[in-house]
Design a protein around this motif. Structure first.
Motif, PDB file in Angstrom:
ATOM      1  N   HIS A 144      44.940  57.865  -7.859  1.00 47.26           N
ATOM      2  CA  HIS A 144      46.027  58.678  -8.397  1.00 47.26           C
ATOM      3  C   HIS A 144      47.240  58.504  -7.487  1.00 47.26           C
ATOM      4  N   TYR A 145      48.175  57.684  -7.917  1.00 47.52           N
ATOM      5  CA  TYR A 145      49.367  57.447  -7.102  1.00 47.52           C
ATOM      6  C   TYR A 145      50.408  58.512  -7.408  1.00 47.52           C
ATOM      7  N   PRO A 146      51.046  59.130  -6.408  1.00 46.02           N
ATOM      8  CA  PRO A 146      50.909  58.867  -4.968  1.00 46.02           C
ATOM      9  C   PRO A 146      50.032  59.890  -4.257  1.00 46.02           C
ATOM     10  N   PHE A 147      49.103  60.528  -4.984  1.00 44.16           N
ATOM     11  CA  PHE A 147      48.464  61.715  -4.431  1.00 44.16           C
ATOM     12  C   PHE A 147      47.116  61.458  -3.775  1.00 44.16           C
ATOM     13  N   SER A 148      46.133  60.889  -4.481  1.00 40.40           N
ATOM     14  CA  SER A 148      44.783  60.855  -3.962  1.00 40.40           C
ATOM     15  C   SER A 148      44.008  59.671  -4.520  1.00 40.40           C
ATOM     16  N   SER A 149      42.821  59.466  -3.952  1.00 41.09           N
ATOM     17  CA  SER A 149      41.902  58.446  -4.440  1.00 41.09           C
ATOM     18  C   SER A 149      40.484  58.964  -4.270  1.00 41.09           C
ATOM     19  N   ALA A 150      39.570  58.454  -5.079  1.00 41.70           N
ATOM     20  CA  ALA A 150      38.183  58.910  -5.026  1.00 41.70           C
ATOM     21  C   ALA A 150      37.260  57.777  -5.449  1.00 41.70           C
ATOM     22  N   LEU A 151      36.036  57.841  -4.964  1.00 44.96           N
ATOM     23  CA  LEU A 151      35.003  56.883  -5.333  1.00 44.96           C
ATOM     24  C   LEU A 151      33.734  57.674  -5.646  1.00 44.96           C
ATOM     25  N   ARG A 152      33.168  57.414  -6.820  1.00 44.99           N
ATOM     26  CA  ARG A 152      31.970  58.126  -7.256  1.00 44.99           C
ATOM     27  C   ARG A 152      30.847  57.124  -7.516  1.00 44.99           C
ATOM     28  N   TYR A 153      29.637  57.528  -7.133  1.00 51.68           N
ATOM     29  CA  TYR A 153      28.446  56.761  -7.504  1.00 51.68           C
ATOM     30  C   TYR A 153      27.405  57.728  -8.032  1.00 51.68           C
ATOM     31  N   LYS A 154      26.749  57.353  -9.132  1.00 50.43           N
ATOM     32  CA  LYS A 154      25.740  58.207  -9.743  1.00 50.43           C
ATOM     33  C   LYS A 154      24.570  57.358 -10.215  1.00 50.43           C
ATOM     34  N   PHE A 155      23.358  57.799  -9.900  1.00 50.21           N
ATOM     35  CA  PHE A 155      22.124  57.135 -10.327  1.00 50.21           C
ATOM     36  C   PHE A 155      21.252  58.156 -11.028  1.00 50.21           C
ATOM     37  N   SER A 156      20.607  57.741 -12.093  1.00 45.26           N
ATOM     38  CA  SER A 156      19.690  58.642 -12.787  1.00 45.26           C
ATOM     39  C   SER A 156      18.555  57.847 -13.413  1.00 45.26           C
ATOM     40  N   LYS A 157      17.382  58.412 -13.360  1.00 44.62           N
ATOM     41  CA  LYS A 157      16.194  57.846 -14.013  1.00 44.62           C
ATOM     42  C   LYS A 157      15.236  58.986 -14.299  1.00 44.62           C
ATOM     43  N   GLY A 158      15.036  59.249 -15.570  1.00 43.51           N
ATOM     44  CA  GLY A 158      14.192  60.365 -15.943  1.00 43.51           C
ATOM     45  C   GLY A 158      14.750  61.673 -15.427  1.00 43.51           C
ATOM     46  N   SER A 159      13.969  62.400 -14.642  1.00 43.80           N
ATOM     47  CA  SER A 159      14.397  63.693 -14.098  1.00 43.80           C
ATOM     48  C   SER A 159      15.005  63.565 -12.713  1.00 43.80           C
ATOM     49  N   VAL A 160      15.206  62.335 -12.228  1.00 45.14           N
ATOM     50  CA  VAL A 160      15.777  62.105 -10.903  1.00 45.14           C
ATOM     51  C   VAL A 160      17.247  61.725 -11.047  1.00 45.14           C
ATOM     52  N   LYS A 161      18.109  62.438 -10.330  1.00 44.18           N
ATOM     53  CA  LYS A 161      19.529  62.118 -10.295  1.00 44.18           C
ATOM     54  C   LYS A 161      20.008  62.217  -8.852  1.00 44.18           C
ATOM     55  N   LEU A 162      20.827  61.271  -8.471  1.00 49.76           N
ATOM     56  CA  LEU A 162      21.454  61.358  -7.159  1.00 49.76           C
ATOM     57  C   LEU A 162      22.847  60.759  -7.249  1.00 49.76           C
ATOM     58  N   ASP A 171      47.951  60.634   2.955  1.00 52.19           N
ATOM     59  CA  ASP A 171      48.155  60.838   4.391  1.00 52.19           C
ATOM     60  C   ASP A 171      46.903  61.360   5.096  1.00 52.19           C
ATOM     61  N   GLU A 172      45.762  61.346   4.427  1.00 55.27           N
ATOM     62  CA  GLU A 172      44.514  61.709   5.082  1.00 55.27           C
ATOM     63  C   GLU A 172      43.740  60.453   5.456  1.00 55.27           C
ATOM     64  N   LYS A 173      42.753  60.626   6.328  1.00 54.01           N
ATOM     65  CA  LYS A 173      41.889  59.514   6.683  1.00 54.01           C
ATOM     66  C   LYS A 173      40.985  59.179   5.508  1.00 54.01           C
ATOM     67  N   PHE A 174      40.399  57.994   5.543  1.00 55.57           N
ATOM     68  CA  PHE A 174      39.530  57.558   4.446  1.00 55.57           C
ATOM     69  C   PHE A 174      38.336  58.500   4.303  1.00 55.57           C
ATOM     70  N   ALA A 175      38.003  58.817   3.071  1.00 54.34           N
ATOM     71  CA  ALA A 175      36.853  59.667   2.758  1.00 54.34           C
ATOM     72  C   ALA A 175      36.919  60.982   3.523  1.00 54.34           C
ATOM     73  N   ASP A 176      38.032  61.686   3.350  1.00 56.38           N
ATOM     74  CA  ASP A 176      38.196  62.986   4.002  1.00 56.38           C
ATOM     75  C   ASP A 176      37.164  63.990   3.498  1.00 56.38           C
ATOM     76  N   PHE A 177      36.727  63.848   2.242  1.00 56.53           N
ATOM     77  CA  PHE A 177      35.733  64.750   1.660  1.00 56.53           C
ATOM     78  C   PHE A 177      34.577  63.918   1.102  1.00 56.53           C
ATOM     79  N   ILE A 178      33.360  64.258   1.479  1.00 60.05           N
ATOM     80  CA  ILE A 178      32.165  63.570   1.006  1.00 60.05           C
ATOM     81  C   ILE A 178      31.208  64.608   0.452  1.00 60.05           C
ATOM     82  N   SER A 179      30.768  64.398  -0.787  1.00 63.17           N
ATOM     83  CA  SER A 179      29.884  65.357  -1.449  1.00 63.17           C
ATOM     84  C   SER A 179      28.653  64.626  -1.998  1.00 63.17           C
TER      85      SER A 179
END
Length: 616
Positions: A144-162, A171-179
């Motif tokens: 999102h220029y000029p505000f933010s950036s994000a990277l998402r990864y999602k895995f799912s198989k049956g009842s397992v999700k991660l 102006d923040e460092k890379f990956a300021d928030f990790i969830s």
């Protein structure tokens, strides 16, 4: 005969052409004329978006549906859920999703919204197959220029999700928030387990609701029961979540929810090293902002016991909250001294669903050390009564009382402001027919010792030429008066084009001051083909002040909800493109949005958003 009927009704089902249109249609169905923009927080809508998109990607098997699964679809009424489950039981399942049209309480609009979230095992619907047992991955790069950036990864198989979500503001460092999060369940008595970041919702939300709550518009109140329970936090929002372990255990008709968390949060500390406010914007750019990052530890535990049997649900909740710094009284809106010890909350809730009526409510209590009468408990309570007054009409009454010193950090129930220092009475009426929908409500309240009232009337009409809506809303609060008029018209041309025109007017009458007015006109043009879609959104607006601002919806990126507030005088233009790049890499898609807002008294503001999504 049933099989033939299923085939015939399948031809009548009209499925939305894209996820964007589907989510927009859901909002329009639940909150006429985008009332959601003024009644719900952005995080609440984003949570709804994330939850529904997850089901949309992996639809539910209609022949193995449960009440809990259907409760996650907020546009379904309790009557819809009961009649759908009864139809499946009596007919030993469905051969085709076209049979949804045979459920008495479901009109064409409800069927169209429900259809993309369901599949049939060994279905005759060739375009939809069961994929729960197959592993799936999704990578999403979000810029999102000029505000933010994000990277998402999602895995799912049956009842397992991660999954894991990383976010960085300008102006923040890379990956300021990790969830990160991991989810597993549906094994014996273990119904659900979440490790990492998660959200909780119980009862009517007076004690804990980090999901999606009740609002004033009647269609938006069909979700009597917070079906969220415990869900992963897969949003880029850097607050209103818990970090730790949560689990749900099922024992027959009983469910036991247990959650323990240790979450580092941002707060402002005063000279006495007490918490004077919580910092919830997520920015860590300047030295001052960086000094507040994760400077307070929050310990939270909650237990919820729920029993559900034949449409009757009882629940009890108890929670414990503690910070590693004292909390000033003004933070939790109490006249008490600093909260030096733990905070205890408890609640009981109930829900009774019957074909002609439903009755639900919750009573919550908080124990805050330091009050003058330390043995007294602060109370919050709400009762919700809904009654069918005809085949297509219903009324709803909601009295509520929240005492002055009641406090629960994660409360999110029905209220004018906070679940604190408020008394109110809501009455609403809803009429739904095949082509006509009318909603009206009046809400009288005393919030923070200020008298007020909201009165709203809106209606929508479906014709062969399109769908038209109109709404008028009046508000009185503490001497200030606001009048809003909204009109909306949607129509299609051929198989590819859709048009939408929105016109909003606002008049604000400050107590003892001159009238302030504003208007906004927005035109949307959508083109949808097999491999790409384009949306052009153009707006003009003029308001006398911020208080007469106009809010309007724009389509945007995945996992985000775009509701813009216009004030001043100017124009806005945005172009959104969604492209499937199967010719380059299979299951790769690109989404681009560029836009600009120009005001007469300011320089133009340019925005550019880009998303790359890859599924495998």
């Amino acid at each position: 005969m049933k099989k033939i009927t299923g085939y015939l009704f399948s031809l009548w089902c009209v499925v939305p052409v894209s996820w964007d249109n589907l989510f927009e249609n859901i909002l329009n169905s639940m909150y006429p004329l985008q009332e959601v923009g003024s009644e719900l927080s952005e995080i609440a809508v984003e949570n709804l978006y994330t939850d529904l998109y997850s089901i949309y990607q992996k639809p539910l098997d209609v022949n193995t549906l449960t009440r809990q699964q259907l409760g996650q679809l907020p546009f379904l009424t309790q009557q819809n859920i009961e009649e759908l489950l009864a139809y499946i039981y009596v007919n030993h399942g469905m051969l085709s999703l076209g049979e949804l049209q045979l459920v008495n309480s479901m009109d064409n609009n409800t069927v169209n919204l429900l259809y993309p979230f369901l599949v049939v095992g060994n279905s005759i619907d060739n375009e939809k197959t069961i994929i729960d047992n197959k592993a799936s991955n999704e990578i999403l790069l979000d810029l999102h220029y000029p505000f933010s950036s994000a990277l998402r990864y999602k895995f799912s198989k049956g009842s397992v999700k991660l999954g894991i979500v990383t976010q960085r503001d300008r102006d923040e460092k890379f990956a300021d928030f990790i969830s990160p999060y991991f989810q597993w369940g549906n094994s014996g008595c273990v119904d659900n387990v979440v490790v990492g970041n998660y959200r909780i919702s119980f009862g009517r939300g007076l004690l804990a609701n980090q999901g999606f709550g009740i609002v004033k518009t009647m269609p938006g109140q069909v979700r009597q029961q917070n079906a969220g329970g415990i869900k992963p936090h897969s949003s880029t929002t850097e607050y209103d979540y818990l970090s730790g372990v949560a689990a749900v255990f099922r024992f027959g008709c009983q469910k036991l929810y247990v959650a323990c968390s240790h979450t580092m949060i941002d707060a402002t500390l005063n000279k006495q090293n007490c918490i004077s406010s919580f910092k919830e914007d997520g920015y860590h750019r300047t030295a001052l902002e960086k000094s507040k990052k994760h400077n307070v530890a929050q310990y939270y535990s909650v237990v919820h016991l729920q029993r559900e049997h034949e449409g009757v649900n009882f629940g009890a909740t108890a929670s414990f909250l503690k910070f590693d710094h004292p909390m000033m009284g003004k933070v939790y809106k109490s006249s008490a001294l600093a909260l030096k010890g733990p905070l205890f909350n408890g609640s009981i809730d109930f829900l009774v669903n019957r074909p002609q009526y439903s009755l639900s409510g919750e009573c919550a209590m908080s124990k805050i050390p330091g009050l003058k009468n330390s043995d007294d408990l602060s109370i919050a309570s709400i009762v919700i009564f809904s009654l069918k007054t005809g085949d297509n009409s219903s009324i709803r009454i909601m009295p509520r009382y929240y005492s002055k010193n009641y406090y629960s950090k994660f409360a999110g129930g029905f209220a004018q402001n906070d679940i604190n220092n408020e008394f109110g009475l809501y009455t609403g009426y809803n009429l739904q027919r095949k082509q006509l929908n009318i909603n009206a409500y009046a809400d009288f309240f005393s919030s923070k010792d200020i008298l007020g009232a909201d009165i709203n009337l809106n209606g929508s009409l479906k014709t062969d030429a399109g769908v038209g809506s109109a709404s008028i809303k009046a508000r009185y609060k503490g001497g200030d008066k606001t009048l809003r008029l909204r009109m909306d018209w949607r129509w299609t041309a051929g198989d590819f084009f859709e048009y939408r025109t929105m016109f909003h007017v606002c008049h604000f009458f400050p107590d003892g001051n001159s009238l302030q007015s504003g208007f906004a006109l927005q035109q949307n043009i959508s083109y949808t083909a097999s491999n790409f879609s384009l949306d052009l959104m153009a707006s003009v607006f003029s308001t006398d002040s911020y208080y007469s601002r106009i809010s309007m919806y724009q389509k945007g990126m995945l996992y985000s909800y775009n509701f813009y507030s216009y004030y001043g005088t100017g124009a806005s233009l945005a172009l959104l493109g969604n492209f499937k790049l199967d010719s380059l890499i299979k299951r790769l898609s690109l989404r681009i949005k560029i836009g600009s807002t120009c005001k007469l008294d300011n320089k133009p503001v340019y925005k550019a958003d880009l998303q790359l999504q890859y599924k495998f």
